[in-house]
Structures are given as structure tokens and as C-alpha cells.
Design a protein around this motif. Structure first.
Motif, PDB file in Angstrom:
ATOM      1  N   GLY A 172     -54.230  48.896 -40.500  1.00 29.91           N
ATOM      2  CA  GLY A 172     -55.546  49.528 -40.370  1.00 29.91           C
ATOM      3  C   GLY A 172     -56.617  48.496 -40.065  1.00 29.91           C
ATOM      4  O   GLY A 172     -56.520  47.754 -39.089  1.00 29.91           O
ATOM      5  N   LEU A 173     -57.622  48.446 -40.907  1.00 33.03           N
ATOM      6  CA  LEU A 173     -58.718  47.491 -40.695  1.00 33.03           C
ATOM      7  C   LEU A 173     -58.551  46.261 -41.587  1.00 33.03           C
ATOM      8  O   LEU A 173     -59.519  45.616 -41.984  1.00 33.03           O
ATOM      9  N   ASN A 174     -57.307  45.940 -41.885  1.00 35.07           N
ATOM     10  CA  ASN A 174     -57.017  44.847 -42.790  1.00 35.07           C
ATOM     11  C   ASN A 174     -56.202  43.751 -42.089  1.00 35.07           C
ATOM     12  O   ASN A 174     -55.141  44.032 -41.535  1.00 35.07           O
ATOM     13  N   GLY A 216     -49.348  54.992 -36.020  1.00 37.41           N
ATOM     14  CA  GLY A 216     -50.669  55.599 -36.014  1.00 37.41           C
ATOM     15  C   GLY A 216     -51.734  54.583 -35.654  1.00 37.41           C
ATOM     16  O   GLY A 216     -51.644  53.423 -36.050  1.00 37.41           O
ATOM     17  N   VAL A 217     -52.712  55.022 -34.879  1.00 36.26           N
ATOM     18  CA  VAL A 217     -53.839  54.157 -34.523  1.00 36.26           C
ATOM     19  C   VAL A 217     -55.119  54.927 -34.809  1.00 36.26           C
ATOM     20  O   VAL A 217     -55.304  56.028 -34.293  1.00 36.26           O
ATOM     21  N   SER A 218     -55.963  54.398 -35.656  1.00 35.84           N
ATOM     22  CA  SER A 218     -57.257  55.022 -35.898  1.00 35.84           C
ATOM     23  C   SER A 218     -58.217  53.961 -36.375  1.00 35.84           C
ATOM     24  O   SER A 218     -57.838  52.812 -36.615  1.00 35.84           O
ATOM     25  N   LEU A 219     -59.474  54.336 -36.491  1.00 34.26           N
ATOM     26  CA  LEU A 219     -60.480  53.408 -37.017  1.00 34.26           C
ATOM     27  C   LEU A 219     -60.866  53.832 -38.433  1.00 34.26           C
ATOM     28  O   LEU A 219     -62.032  53.759 -38.822  1.00 34.26           O
ATOM     29  N   ASP A 220     -59.869  54.292 -39.202  1.00 34.79           N
ATOM     30  CA  ASP A 220     -60.085  54.729 -40.583  1.00 34.79           C
ATOM     31  C   ASP A 220     -61.227  55.728 -40.664  1.00 34.79           C
ATOM     32  O   ASP A 220     -61.224  56.711 -39.974  1.00 34.79           O
ATOM     33  N   ALA A 221     -62.223  55.415 -41.471  1.00 37.53           N
ATOM     34  CA  ALA A 221     -63.328  56.356 -41.690  1.00 37.53           C
ATOM     35  C   ALA A 221     -64.150  56.582 -40.421  1.00 37.53           C
ATOM     36  O   ALA A 221     -64.890  57.554 -40.325  1.00 37.53           O
ATOM     37  N   PHE A 222     -64.006  55.672 -39.445  1.00 34.38           N
ATOM     38  CA  PHE A 222     -64.788  55.827 -38.219  1.00 34.38           C
ATOM     39  C   PHE A 222     -64.094  56.737 -37.211  1.00 34.38           C
ATOM     40  O   PHE A 222     -64.586  56.941 -36.116  1.00 34.38           O
ATOM     41  N   GLY A 223     -62.936  57.246 -37.581  1.00 40.15           N
ATOM     42  CA  GLY A 223     -62.320  58.286 -36.770  1.00 40.15           C
ATOM     43  C   GLY A 223     -61.340  57.769 -35.741  1.00 40.15           C
ATOM     44  O   GLY A 223     -60.729  56.710 -35.905  1.00 40.15           O
ATOM     45  N   LEU A 224     -61.196  58.538 -34.682  1.00 42.63           N
ATOM     46  CA  LEU A 224     -60.195  58.249 -33.662  1.00 42.63           C
ATOM     47  C   LEU A 224     -60.580  57.004 -32.868  1.00 42.63           C
ATOM     48  O   LEU A 224     -61.743  56.695 -32.696  1.00 42.63           O
TER      49      LEU A 224
END
Lengths: 263, 257
Positions: free
Chosen positions: B27-29, B74-82
Motif C-alpha cells: 500500500g502506502l508503506n 490490488g492497486v489503490s491509494l488507500d483512503a484516497f481511492g482508486l
């Protein structure tokens, strides 16, 4: 009759929370405040040991906001932490017992689509991908779906893409029931013997609206009761766990746009 | 021997065009953005990218036109959505996206790390993810006869990982969730780790032993805009900007150095 985003979010959260039973360990994924609020409300309203595992952190003290914090800030607030790969093993051995999932589509068998809308060669919408949705319905004792925009496209006869199959897997040595229910902004539907049955209809809806907006035939008892409004206890818990109403973010604005309405 | 590279840009010399490159972090980590920037700057293209849970890493590589095949759960920007570049690439089918579930991808990498041809996994046979992913298939488990999903080992040429610390011997220390990185380091033919700072050697506490690592490279801020605990937080403003426009990505990373 119409309902506000807030009323919809509140009733969906408590309807999900009411399905949590003593001893459940509820796993919560990213970016799903309704699921998180439901698990936390259940921790307050269920008297005997419900545990919540969110982002690897167990039973973080505080509400939705402290769960959305980074794990660094949660260090003093959680008694246990599970690395991502271990949380998958927890699902495999049912040390986690329940997950609330928010798919793009749920069909008549409880199959879940978190991947794409439209045919494979010419999709009209793409989502994040399989994630754990292809894994957990076959592993956990129960999976409960929710969808805040009940319409034929969201609840079709057949999902455009089966990310997670709605039923358990024979290879699992422990019993997995698959998708047991879906809570929408109109109703609570349970899957009994691979068939959707309306358990209750939200106060602002009715049987014909639910039927019209579902892409498959539902067992719809004439005496399906209204979904009970949040009790004072539940409202208090909602306020406690989500005072800033992050749960409302998941409900479309305005709710139920372009829905089929029988007049 | 673990080599120390002079700068993240030097990674380009170790990555041939067309290689299968696994990107660490989740994710963003701890996304190895500085190393990815080195690859893009070096003009390395046609890569098969493996990103377990992708975010700005996949976005940046797609926006830079470096990707042929993309493997991800899966690819997403977590809380920032798709993720906008991911979404556009799939809609236009400019890259081949091979969709995995989390359990099946972990299993495919684990099989690779263990040198096994395949391994059974706990993904449900009824999923379309299984039907359409050429590395997954349903077979009767030989001892029991139960239909089971098997994942073929996912061969990885290069693993790129970002960590908060490495010691002088090339042992790598991670504070927090290791994600898939330990398995990636073992599965890859070549593992390259960028790190925020040098730490005193304490080999038994290393998250990834130097035995699995080929090269390390100092890169403070090398996970920007993703987080690297305890050295860097997610740059929320940058991720939000990223979510708004995929065209900003390469430019933003260029400025970040």
C-alpha cells in the motif's frame, strides 16, 4: 419516503453490528468506515468478548479515528499486532471469524465482485483488484457484505466477475459458510441455502422498491418486518466510536440516485 | 558479498529491460520509490512488475511507460481511492494486468522462495481470479483428492525493497510490518535494498539477512511519498495530488530529489 446519508449509514452500521456474536474476531480492511464502525459498535453492545482486528492492530482503544491513525500512533493503544501475512493465516485457521466486505456487486449466490464492472474485454469500470476477497469467503466462518447503493446493477443475478465465490470450499478443514448476508441502504438480506431472503426492510423503503431494485428473485416474505431503528444504546455507541461520522462517507450523495421507484 | 551502490540511480545497471521486477512494501508503506526512479531514469522498459499491494509505485511505473505485464493483488491509494494511472491502463488495456488474490500471490512467491514448482493455497477454486490467472489452476490435491488451487512459482529476477536501516554488513532492519518483503528477497535472483540510515550491526535482529541481499544503497527519503517507519510519514498532500492527476506523478518525483 426518503432518508438522509446519515440515517442510512447509522442503520446500516447497526444492522451489521447486530450480526456480530459473542466470541467473534472481526477483521476490518482498509477504507471501509461502515465496516469499522459496525465492528466497534458491536464491541460496545455485545457484552461478551468481541474482538476487532483492523490494519493488523487488535482492539485499538478509541473509535474510528484512532483506527485510521497510523500504526506508529497506535502503539500505546493496542495490546496486540499481527503482521499482514499472519493475518492471512488467522483467516485460514479461523482465528478471525467474520469480515464485513464492501464489493461493487453481490449476486444471488452471494458471489462478490471487487474487480470490474462490464465484460472482460470491454470493462466499463475497474476496481482495485482481488485483494483478499478471493480468499476469505472460502475461509472465514462468515462473511457479510454491505452495499450502500441498492440497485439492479449492484445486486445482479450474476456478478460480472467473481472475485470471491459466495460459498465455502471443500478443502477447508474448518466450516466456512461463505457470504451469509448483505446489508444495503434498503434492506437486510440473508443467504439461506444459496437463496437470498429478505429479513427486514428499512423504514424508508418497502417490499416493491426492494424487489424492483434487485436483479434476482428474492424470497420476500409478506410479513418482512421493518429493520428496527437504532436503539438508544446503539446510538450512544455510534456517537462514541464515530463522533465525526466517517461512516457517512460511504453512502452516495445524494443517496439512491436514479433508483427504480414504484409509484 | 553485499555490494554498496553509490546512488539509487546505479540500480539501472543491474536491471535489464524485460526483467521481472518485484516491488516491496504494501500500500502506502515502504515503497522503494528512489530505486524505481533510478530504473525510469535509466530508460529501462518492458518490465514485468510484481507488486503485492500496489499504490504510487505502480502508478509511477505506469505513468512512465515502463510496464509490460503487471502482477498484483490490488492497486489503490488507500483512503484516497482508486489509482488513476492503474485505472486508465486497465481501461485502455495498455498493459497486461494479471490479477491475483492475496493468498495466491503470497503462495506463488513462497513456492519460488522454496524452490518448489508450485504450492497449494487457500484461495477458493470458484473465483474468476483463479480462472483467468495463468499461474493458478484447480487440481485435485493428490493425498486427499479435494479440488484445490495450486499456484505456480512466480519467478522473480529482481526484488527492490526500501527499509529504514541497514548495517555495514548489509543486514536490513525493518520496524513494523515486513509485508511480503522477506519472501521477495528469498525468491528473487537479485535483491537490492535502499535504506534511510546506517544502523549498528545486530544480525540476529535483522528483518532480512544479508544472505538474501545482493546490493544496498543509501537513500534517505527514498520511500517518498510513502511512509518508512520511523523515518518518514506518508506525505498525504502528495498522495492526494497524485490521486487527482496521473500526469503529475513523474514530475512530482523528479522534484522530490
Amino acid at each position: 419516503m426518503t432518508a438522509s446519508r446519515g440515517e442510512i449509514a447509522d442503520l446500516m452500521v447497526v444492522a451489521l453490528a447486530r450480526m456480530v456474536v459473542a466470541g467473534d474476531v472481526v477483521g476490518v480492511g482498509l477504507g471501509t468506515p461502515i465496516a469499522l464502525a459496525a465492528a466497534l459498535v458491536a464491541r460496545h453492545t455485545t457484552r461478551h468478548g468481541v474482538h476487532v482486528l483492523a490494519g493488523g492492530a487488535l482492539d485499538v482503544s478509541g473509535g474510528v479515528e484512532s483506527h485510521l491513525r497510523h500504526s506508529r500512533d497506535q502503539r500505546g493503544l493496542t495490546p496486540g499486532f499481527v503482521p499482514h501475512l499472519d493475518s492471512m493465516d488467522m483467516a485460514e485457521r479461523q482465528a478471525m471469524t467474520l469480515q464485513f466486505l464492501r464489493p461493487a456487486q453481490v449476486d444471488r449466490f452471494g458471489n462478490l465482485n471487487t474487480s470490474r464492472i462490464g465484460v472482460r474485454s470491454a470493462p466499463t469500470a475497474r476496481f482495485s483488484g482481488g485483494l483478499a476477497t478471493a480468499d476469505v469467503p472460502a475461509l472465514l466462518p462468515r462473511v457479510i457484505a454491505y452495499h450502500p447503493d441498492h440497485r439492479p446493477r449492484s445486486l445482479p443475478a450474476q456478478v460480472d466477475w467473481i472475485t470471491g465465490s459466495g460459498h465455502g470450499w471443500a478443502g477447508n478443514t474448518r466450516k466456512a459458510a461463505g457470504t451469509v448476508a448483505v446489508v444495503t441502504d434498503l434492506a437486510v438480506i440473508e443467504f439461506v441455502e444459496r437463496r437470498g431472503r429478505v429479513e427486514s426492510i428499512h423504514p424508508w423503503s418497502d417490499a416493491s422498491t426492494v424487489g424492483e431494485n434487485t436483479g434476482f428473485e428474492l424470497s420476500l416474505p409478506e410479513d418482512a418486518p421493518p429493520t428496527p431503528e437504532p436503539t438508544p444504546d446503539e446510538l450512544e455507541a455510534l456517537d462514541l466510536v464515530d463522533p465525526r461520522r466517517r461512516r457517512d462517507e460511504e453512502v452516495p450523495d445524494p443517496p439512491g440516485r436514479d433508483r427504480r421507484v414504484t409509484s | 558479498m553485499v555490494r554498496t551502490l553509490s546512488s539509487p540511480a546505479a540500480v539501472a545497471e543491474l536491471v535489464p529491460p524485460g526483467a521481472t521486477v518485484a516491488v516491496g512494501g504494501t500500500g502506502l508503506n515502504r515503497k522503494p520509490m528512489a530505486l524505481l526512479k533510478g530504473i525510469v531514469a535509466g530508460g529501462i522498459r518492458d518490465l514485468d512488475i510484481v507488486s503485492f499491494l500496489g499504490s504510487v509505485d505502480v502508478e509511477y511505473l505506469l505513468a512512465s511507460g515502463a510496464v509490460a505485464d503487471l502482477h498484483s493483488a490490488g492497486v489503490s491509494l488507500d483512503a484516497f481511492g482508486l489509482a488513476p494511472a492503474f485505472r486508465a491502463a486497465r481501461q485502455r488495456q495498455t498493459v497486461r494486468f494479471i490479477e491475483w488474490s492475496e493468498a495466491s500471490m503470497v503462495t506463488a512467491v513462497e513456492a519460488s522462495a522454496r524452490g518448489l514448482p508450485s504450492m497449494p493455497c487457500s484461495t477458493a477454486p470458484g473465483s474468476d481470479v483463479v480462472k483467468h490467472n495463468p499461474s493458478l489452476g484447480v487440481y485435485n490435491d493428490p493425498p486427499t483428492g479435494i479440488p484445490t488451487v495450486f499456484a505456480t512459482a512466480l519467478a522473480i529476477d529482481i526484488a527492490l525493497i526500501h527499509a529504514p536501516a541497514a548495517d555495514a554488513h548489509g543486514n536490513v532492519y525493518v520496524d513494523g510490518d515486513l509485508g511480503l518483503d522477506g519472501l521477495l528477497a528469498r525468491a528473487a535472483k537479485t535483491t537490492i535494498v535502499s535504506f534511510e540510515r546506517q544502523a549498528p550491526a545486530d544480525p540476529p535482529l535483522a528483518a532480512i539477512s544479508r544472505l538474501w541481499i545482493d546490493a544496498v544503497v543509501p537513500a534517505a527519503g527514498g520511500s517518498w511519498p510513502t511512509e518508512c517507519h520511523p523515518d518518514a510519514l506518508v506525505d498525504l498532500g502528495a498522495v492526494a495530488a497524485w490521486a487527482r492527476s496521473k500526469d503529475l506523478l513523474p514530475e512530482m518525483l523528479e522534484k522530490a530529489s
